[in-house]
Design a protein around this motif. Structure first.
Motif, PDB file in Angstrom:
ATOM      1  N   MET A 244       1.123  -1.205   0.206  1.00  0.00           N
ATOM      2  CA  MET A 244       0.012   0.471  -0.110  1.00  0.00           C
ATOM      3  C   MET A 244       0.509   1.967   0.043  1.00  0.00           C
ATOM      4  SD  MET A 244      -2.641  -0.950   2.555  1.00  0.00           S
ATOM      5  CE  MET A 244      -3.251   0.432   2.917  1.00  0.00           C
ATOM      6  N   SER A 245       1.020   1.316  -0.931  1.00  0.00           N
ATOM      7  CA  SER A 245       1.694   3.049  -1.348  1.00  0.00           C
ATOM      8  C   SER A 245       1.040   5.223  -0.481  1.00  0.00           C
ATOM      9  CB  SER A 245       1.709   3.921  -2.438  1.00  0.00           C
ATOM     10  OG  SER A 245       0.383   4.059  -3.286  1.00  0.00           O
ATOM     11  N   ASN A 246      -0.082   4.456   0.371  1.00  0.00           N
ATOM     12  CA  ASN A 246      -0.691   5.079   0.733  1.00  0.00           C
ATOM     13  C   ASN A 246      -0.712   5.569   2.697  1.00  0.00           C
ATOM     14  OD1 ASN A 246      -2.673   3.721   1.846  1.00  0.00           O
ATOM     15  ND2 ASN A 246      -4.202   4.757   0.873  1.00  0.00           N
TER      16      ASN A 246
ATOM     17  N   ARG B  75       9.056  -4.845   6.570  1.00  0.00           N
ATOM     18  CA  ARG B  75       8.415  -6.000   6.553  1.00  0.00           C
ATOM     19  C   ARG B  75       7.110  -5.257   5.300  1.00  0.00           C
ATOM     20  NH1 ARG B  75      11.004  -8.465  10.006  1.00  0.00           N
ATOM     21  NH2 ARG B  75       9.551  -9.496  10.921  1.00  0.00           N
ATOM     22  N   MET B  76       6.749  -5.057   6.969  1.00  0.00           N
ATOM     23  CA  MET B  76       5.421  -4.245   6.880  1.00  0.00           C
ATOM     24  C   MET B  76       5.445  -3.212   5.912  1.00  0.00           C
ATOM     25  SD  MET B  76       3.368  -6.563   9.628  1.00  0.00           S
ATOM     26  CE  MET B  76       2.388  -5.830   9.731  1.00  0.00           C
TER      27      MET B  76
ATOM     28  N   ARG C 197       6.032   1.177   0.492  1.00  0.00           N
ATOM     29  CA  ARG C 197       6.583   2.236   1.144  1.00  0.00           C
ATOM     30  C   ARG C 197       7.538   2.927   1.110  1.00  0.00           C
ATOM     31  NH1 ARG C 197       3.866   7.341   2.918  1.00  0.00           N
ATOM     32  NH2 ARG C 197       4.801   8.573   1.757  1.00  0.00           N
ATOM     33  N   LEU C 198       9.104   2.595   2.187  1.00  0.00           N
ATOM     34  CA  LEU C 198      10.612   2.772   2.543  1.00  0.00           C
ATOM     35  C   LEU C 198      10.739   2.444   0.768  1.00  0.00           C
ATOM     36  CD1 LEU C 198      10.395   0.739   6.229  1.00  0.00           C
ATOM     37  CD2 LEU C 198      10.657   3.188   5.154  1.00  0.00           C
ATOM     38  N   ASP C 199      10.847   1.160   0.126  1.00  0.00           N
ATOM     39  CA  ASP C 199      11.470   0.985  -0.553  1.00  0.00           C
ATOM     40  C   ASP C 199      11.051   2.006  -2.320  1.00  0.00           C
ATOM     41  OD1 ASP C 199      12.100  -1.596  -0.443  1.00  0.00           O
ATOM     42  OD2 ASP C 199      11.118  -2.377  -1.378  1.00  0.00           O
TER      43      ASP C 199
END
Length: 211
Positions: free
Chosen positions: A1-3, A191-192, A196-198
């Motif tokens: 989820m990018s949001n 992991r979660m 978003r972090l990538d």
């Protein structure tokens, strides 16, 4: 989820300014008042980002304990604190280095050599590697005072330009390691909130490589 919302811990001061500049170049819309704010928690709802402003040494603690998903920390803090975090990117900002310094022309005390520093872990492992047994004295500020008042034979401290050492009549003896600021992440958040972090890592990487 990018949001998904992301919480990023950042040190106050120069690293904060350089990191905010990098984030803007990477396309994150940070409001201008962001830089002048005295708040300790800054919300940027349009980017789904929250920033925690902390002391540099606390950033790694916040990330390790998961109250921040990611953080920006100097390599010096990471070496000293040895927290359980992932180092994912060298941001190549706030470059400096750790060095051993003291009064010019003075040797180490033969009987009980003393070293003053903010970095007891880094200093003790460095001198151990050199085969030297020293007593480490932990100080929190004005490390340069230690040789001047006879508290220690040597200091281990951060050097940016060397100006502070010069002004206090001290000489640099050994270079320990180069320091820059790194992007670190909490292992569970990685992991979660991997997408978003990538995305954060990729956007920052392209700016750093383009510089």
């Amino acid at each position: 989820m990018s949001n998904q919302s992301l919480t990023i811990a950042m040190p106050k001061g120069r690293i904060f300014e350089e990191a905010a500049d990098l984030l803007r170049k990477a396309g994150y819309k940070l409001p201008q008042e962001f830089d002048e704010s005295r708040k300790l928690i800054l919300e940027v709802p349009e980017e789904n980002l929250r920033f925690i402003l902390a002391k540099p040494t606390d950033v790694t603690t916040y990330v390790e304990h998961g109250v921040a998903d990611a953080g920006i920390a100097g390599k010096d803090v990471m070496l000293e604190e040895e927290r359980d975090v992932y180092e994912v990117l060298d941001l190549k900002i706030s470059a400096c280095y750790l060095a051993v310094a003291g009064l010019p022309g003075t040797g180490m005390n033969e009987v009980a050599p003393k070293v003053a520093t903010k970095y007891p872990n880094i200093a003790s492992s460095y001198f151990r590697e050199q085969g030297e047994q020293v007593e480490i004295i932990k100080l929190n500020g004005s490390i340069e005072l230690a040789p001047l008042i006879g508290l220690a034979d040597r200091i281990v401290d951060i050097v940016s330009t060397g100006q502070t050492l010069k002004e206090n009549g001290l000489a640099e003896f050994q270079h320990i390691c180069d320091i820059t600021s790194r992007l670190i992440v909490n292992p569970v958040s990685y992991r979660m909130k991997d997408q978003r972090l990538d995305d954060l890592v990729n956007r920052l990487s392209s700016i750093i490589e383009g510089n």
